[in-house]
Motif scaffolding. Structure first.
Motif, PDB file in Angstrom:
ATOM      1  N   LEU A   1       4.473  -2.479 -10.933  1.00 56.01           N
ATOM      2  CA  LEU A   1       3.443  -1.631 -11.504  1.00 56.01           C
ATOM      3  C   LEU A   1       2.768  -0.876 -10.362  1.00 56.01           C
ATOM      4  N   SER A   2       2.254   0.290 -10.663  1.00 56.11           N
ATOM      5  CA  SER A   2       1.589   1.057  -9.592  1.00 56.11           C
ATOM      6  C   SER A   2       0.353   1.764 -10.141  1.00 56.11           C
ATOM      7  N   VAL A   3      -0.589   2.017  -9.259  1.00 57.53           N
ATOM      8  CA  VAL A   3      -1.794   2.774  -9.573  1.00 57.53           C
ATOM      9  C   VAL A   3      -2.099   3.678  -8.379  1.00 57.53           C
TER      10      VAL A   3
ATOM     11  N   ASP B   1      -7.894   5.942   2.058  1.00 60.16           N
ATOM     12  CA  ASP B   1      -7.359   4.915   1.165  1.00 60.16           C
ATOM     13  C   ASP B   1      -6.632   5.518  -0.026  1.00 60.16           C
ATOM     14  N   GLU B   2      -6.655   6.844  -0.117  1.00 57.35           N
ATOM     15  CA  GLU B   2      -5.933   7.460  -1.232  1.00 57.35           C
ATOM     16  C   GLU B   2      -4.440   7.127  -1.142  1.00 57.35           C
ATOM     17  N   GLY B   3      -3.816   7.093  -2.286  1.00 56.19           N
ATOM     18  CA  GLY B   3      -2.374   6.870  -2.332  1.00 56.19           C
ATOM     19  C   GLY B   3      -1.990   5.934  -3.465  1.00 56.19           C
ATOM     20  N   VAL B   4      -0.706   5.605  -3.525  1.00 55.43           N
ATOM     21  CA  VAL B   4      -0.159   4.762  -4.595  1.00 55.43           C
ATOM     22  C   VAL B   4      -0.084   3.316  -4.105  1.00 55.43           C
ATOM     23  N   TYR B   5      -0.651   2.437  -4.892  1.00 54.58           N
ATOM     24  CA  TYR B   5      -0.614   1.008  -4.593  1.00 54.58           C
ATOM     25  C   TYR B   5       0.322   0.349  -5.615  1.00 54.58           C
TER      26      TYR B   5
ATOM     27  N   GLY C   1       0.814  -1.205   0.000  1.00 54.70           N
ATOM     28  CA  GLY C   1       0.000   0.000   0.000  1.00 54.70           C
ATOM     29  C   GLY C   1       0.849   1.257   0.000  1.00 54.70           C
ATOM     30  N   PRO C   2       0.227   2.419   0.209  1.00 55.72           N
ATOM     31  CA  PRO C   2       0.975   3.677   0.251  1.00 55.72           C
ATOM     32  C   PRO C   2       2.121   3.607   1.255  1.00 55.72           C
TER      33      PRO C   2
END
Length: 437
Positions: A85-87, A68-72, A32-33
């Motif tokens: 890979l990231s989203v 829950d915002e952030g880069v996964y 997670g972030p």
């Protein structure tokens, strides 16, 4: 990537190799972030599975939450090869809550009122939920009750004591969740319960309205009835009248109609004869803003009633032969700020002229809770109050015979329903025959 708080969300990580590889040699790992390995009972990871030479894993949220915002990141390892890979989840949207405002207790004058405001929204909100009643200038920060996939926030507010002035009052409940707002409104419908032992109730008025074949005054600004030709003389001190006018601004005048809207105390420096149950700047031009009724009657029941009230109140023996009954029913005030009249407050009062051709009397009746304003805007009022307030009384126009009810011209006149000169609150009686009373 945008999404809604409270909704299920899948984040898919797929990689395709040049040739089919044993699944045991392909590792897809989620973080997670801030690189933290995800551990959350509402988040599940569907293990890596293959479709030909495409390998996939799914990061599945039962429902999204604020925060829950952030880069996964999906870390990919195939044999000795490593990649990622990231989203990014960003700008999670909070759905507008559904708000419902209701009265929990009965809306009764002189009683407290409890209001309940409920906001139904989704799970996953971590911001504070503020529920406020705007007209009370108060708010509560409340915790939710989770019902299925919904979160219900509820707050109660109390108005310590309703008054007749609260009738028609707009109550607004505003719910704010991190800048997302919704509201609901409630218009109060206050029931005034009158105790006839301590006040004059509307039910104690002489019957009035279209059912009693009353005439109505044309609903014009500062208007009046046509001349009313009386069947019997009305003695007003040194003058005898057979003609009068019922005027919209709470005045009965003799000889001529009366259009002055700005009230003054008596005596006035004129020769006009006026009877003023409640002289103030009305406005009945709009549908629903009140009606002025009047009729002359020789009905024996009403004559006997007037005789009894006058004898009990002034200790004189008198039996009228004719009555003139004028009623200002649910009258609004002149409001210069709107096209319509000021109907948020209403006044209801009645004037009865009783005569036998030799003796004459005036009866004023004020219904408990139904004198709600004192002043039109053109008289310096704001929302029906303040400024040059209403006057009640009479003026024979001779400089000698006049009376102004206490509180006239001030804010205290709104309490006229709790005053009397005959021991019956909301009732005033005057004799207008010089040699008599």
């Amino acid at each position: 990537m945008r999404a809604l708080v409270g909704e299920m969300q899948d984040i898919v990580c797929s990689v395709t190799t040049a040739f089919r590889t044993d699944t045991s040699e392909v590792t897809l790992t989620w973080a997670g972030p801030d690189g933290v390995i995800i551990e959350d009972n509402r988040v599940s990871i569907i293990p890596t599975f293959s479709d030909g030479n495409t390998y996939t894993t799914i990061l599945q949220f039962d429902y999204l939450m604020e925060g829950d915002e952030g880069v996964y990141t999906c870390d990919i390892k195939i044999g000795e090869d490593v990649d990622s890979l990231s989203v990014e989840l960003q700008n999670l949207i909070i759905p507008s809550p559904v708000v419902h405002l209701r009265a929990v207790t009965d809306q009764i004058s002189d009683q407290p009122l409890t209001l309940e405001c409920n906001a139904t929204t989704v799970r996953g909100i971590t911001s504070s939920v503020d529920i406020s009643i705007l007209s009370l200038d108060t708010f509560e920060d409340v915790d939710p009750i989770i019902v299925g996939n919904s979160a219900v926030y509820s707050a109660n507010f109390t108005l310590e004591e309703l008054t007749p002035f609260d009738n028609g009052r707009l109550i607004v409940c505003l719910v704010n969740i991190n800048g997302t707002t919704s509201s609901d409104t409630l218009i109060l419908d206050v029931l005034v319960i009158c105790n006839p032992e301590t006040a004059t109730c509307l039910s104690e008025f002489y019957p009035f309205g279209l059912d009693t074949n009353d005439n109505t005054v044309e609903p014009t600004d500062d208007g009046s009835s046509p001349p009313v030709n009386l069947e019997e003389d009305f003695i007003f001190f040194d003058r005898t009248y057979r003609r009068l006018f019922v005027n919209n601004n709470g005045i009965i005048s003799f000889g001529n109609s009366f259009s002055q809207f700005d009230p003054s105390r008596f005596p006035r420096n004129t020769t006009e004869s006026l009877i003023a149950p409640y002289w103030a700047d009305t406005d009945i031009q709009t549908n629903g803003s009140g009606t002025v009724f009047f009729r002359e009657t020789t009905n024996l029941t009403f004559l006997q009633r007037a005789s009894r009230e006058i004898q009990d109140g002034l200790s004189v023996s008198f039996t009228p032969t004719h009555l003139l009954i004028a009623t200002w029913d649910s009258i609004g005030y002149f409001d210069s700020g709107t096209v319509e009249s000021g109907t948020d407050r209403r006044n209801t009062f009645q004037c009865v002229l009783a005569t036998d051709g030799l003796w004459s009397f005036i009866i004023f009746l004020y219904a408990d809770g139904l004198i709600q304003w004192t002043t039109g805007d053109a008289s310096g009022g704001t929302n029906g109050l303040g400024g040059n307030a209403a006057t009640a009384g009479y003026d024979a126009g001779d400089g000698e015979n006049f009376f102004t009810i206490s509180g006239s011209g001030t804010s205290e006149i709104i309490g006229i329903t709790r005053t009397s000169n005959v021991g019956n609150l909301g009732m005033w009686i005057f004799g207008t025959t010089r040699q008599g009373v």
